[in-house]
Design an enzyme around this catalytic site. Structure first.
Site, short mmCIF file in Angstrom:
data_model
loop_
_atom_site.label_atom_id
_atom_site.label_comp_id
_atom_site.label_asym_id
_atom_site.label_seq_id
_atom_site.Cartn_x
_atom_site.Cartn_y
_atom_site.Cartn_z
N ASP A 88 -29.97 -9.28 6.50
CA ASP A 88 -31.27 -9.11 6.28
C ASP A 88 -31.95 -7.21 5.96
OD1 ASP A 88 -34.24 -10.19 7.04
OD2 ASP A 88 -33.68 -9.85 4.45
N HIS A 89 -31.84 -7.25 4.62
CA HIS A 89 -32.38 -5.78 4.40
C HIS A 89 -31.66 -5.12 5.27
CE1 HIS A 89 -36.44 -6.47 2.84
NE2 HIS A 89 -36.42 -7.78 3.63
N ASP A 110 -30.18 -2.58 0.61
CA ASP A 110 -31.59 -3.00 0.29
C ASP A 110 -31.71 -1.19 -0.24
OD1 ASP A 110 -35.00 -3.73 1.41
OD2 ASP A 110 -34.35 -2.77 -0.66
N GLY A 185 -44.61 -10.49 6.80
CA GLY A 185 -45.75 -10.61 7.49
C GLY A 185 -46.63 -10.46 7.55
N HIS A 214 -38.31 -12.78 -1.25
CA HIS A 214 -38.63 -12.15 0.02
C HIS A 214 -40.19 -12.57 1.07
CE1 HIS A 214 -35.60 -9.72 1.63
NE2 HIS A 214 -34.86 -10.28 0.51
N SER A 217 -43.50 -16.39 3.93
CA SER A 217 -43.66 -17.35 5.06
C SER A 217 -45.05 -17.99 4.66
CB SER A 217 -44.11 -16.71 6.62
OG SER A 217 -42.80 -16.51 6.87
N ASN A 257 -36.53 -16.32 1.97
CA ASN A 257 -36.75 -15.92 4.09
C ASN A 257 -37.63 -15.94 4.65
OD1 ASN A 257 -34.43 -14.40 2.81
ND2 ASN A 257 -34.76 -12.46 2.93
N THR A 258 -37.75 -16.35 5.71
CA THR A 258 -38.82 -16.47 6.39
C THR A 258 -39.18 -16.46 7.75
OG1 THR A 258 -38.98 -18.99 5.44
CG2 THR A 258 -39.90 -19.39 7.22
#
Ligand SMILES: O=C(COP(=O)(O)O)NO
Ligand SMILES: [Ca+2]
Ligand code: NA
Ligand SMILES: [Zn+2]
Length: 311
Positions: A88-89, A110, A185, A214, A217, A257-258
């Site tokens: 990721d990233h 990224d 976040g 992305h 959440s 993405n979680t």
């Protein structure tokens, strides 16, 4: 079985469902996530940030990448659901190469904070290397505000759908993360949650590749409440409303993405257990309490995104 992330996402893209990509930093989160995916008979994508790799390797990038590949493959090779491990990233060349060399299923390059031409150049380079090694590639267009590990961006810069078409054609990237208003976040959005669904629809029409959300959440209130009941301070926490997430999946998001939702669940379970069991000091018990809540969130998300039973 251990698979290429692209196989999981191409199927999801064809059938318009989504697969969560769960971030992991340690063994306990991975166990909780795998248990949840097995019970829900769902395809599984786990992903690690560069910070997670540094953490697991105790400072050594290649050891960290190897740690996650060995741990994930050890279990993946003995279960009958598809499991993929994703970087990721990926912002630094040495992490991306370490992940490819260690055996990751896919890597994200990224470079979305760079000017378009530079993002395109870097992505093209990584696609060439990764594809030669049988590894699939994710890239990002536009910028998410908010902080995640070493990913800090000031403002939200939304994706340009015409640029996305050119970008996908020129780079050959396998899946794309279009910025449509989310951020990383637990403190998303200034005021009302606002995602640019029109823009997302256009990106899907023009690129036809699996798309990644992305900062997805939801910051689930029931877990925030338990965490705060046992001493956490999460005031102001806000995530992506579940109905917005559902809409994103209908419009062609396939990888969700979680990370934050699992972190909040874990700390809620841990805080509750520690408060209720002052005599306990066996890490398997108190970390196990965090795991339990993580598994619940994992199973709910797999159902919610429509990939339960799709293994
Ligand atoms: O985008 C994410 C995670 O986002 P959240 O902080 O919303 O879980 N990882 O790449
Ligand atoms: Ca970015
Ligand atoms: Na990613
Ligand atoms: Zn992200």
């Amino acid at each position: 079985m251990y698979v290429n992330t692209k196989d999981i996402l191409e199927k999801a893209s064809k059938e318009y469902y989504a697969v969560p990509a769960f971030n992991i930093n340690n063994m306990e989160f991975f166990h909780a996530i795998l248990e949840g995916a097995l019970e829900k008979r769902a395809p599984l994508i786990v992903e690690t940030s560069e910070g997670a790799i540094k953490y697991a390797g105790n400072g050594d990038i290649f050891k960290g990448a190897r740690f996650f590949v060995e741990m994930v493959r050890l279990f993946a090779d003995s279960v009958d659901i598809p499991v993929a491990l994703h970087l990721d990233h990926g912002k630094h060349f040495e992490y991306i190469i370490a992940a490819i060399k260690a055996g990751y299923s896919s890597v994200m390059i990224d470079a979305s904070e760079e000017p378009f031409e530079e993002n395109l150049r870097k992505t093209k380079e990584i696609v060439k290397i990764a594809h030669a090694a049988g590894v699939s590639v994710e890239a990002e267009l536009g910028q998410l505000a908010g902080v995640e590990d070493n990913v800090v961006a000031a403002e939200n810069v939304l994706v340009d759908p015409e640029q996305a078409k050119i970008f996908v054609e020129e780079t050959g990237v396998d899946f794309l993360a279009p910025a449509i208003g989310t951020s990383h976040g637990a403190f998303k959005f200034k005021g009302e949650a606002k995602l640019d669904f029109e823009r997302l629809k256009k990106v899907k029409e023009l690129t036809k590749v699996p798309l990644v959300l992305h900062g997805a959440s939801s910051v689930l209130p029931e877990y925030v409440r338990i965490a705060e009941e046992y001493g956490a301070d999460l005031s102001g926490a806000k995530g992506v409303p579940e109905e917005d997430l559902k809409k994103c999946v209908e419009l062609g998001i396939n990888k969700v993405n979680t990370d934050t939702d699992l972190r909040i669940a874990f700390i809620a379970g841990l805080r509750k257990y520690l408060k209720e069991n002052p005599k306990e000091f066996d890490p398997r018990h108190y970390l196990g309490a965090g795991k339990k809540f993580v598994k619940e969130v994992v199973m709910n998300r797999l159902e919610f995104l429509g990939c339960a039973g799709k293994a």
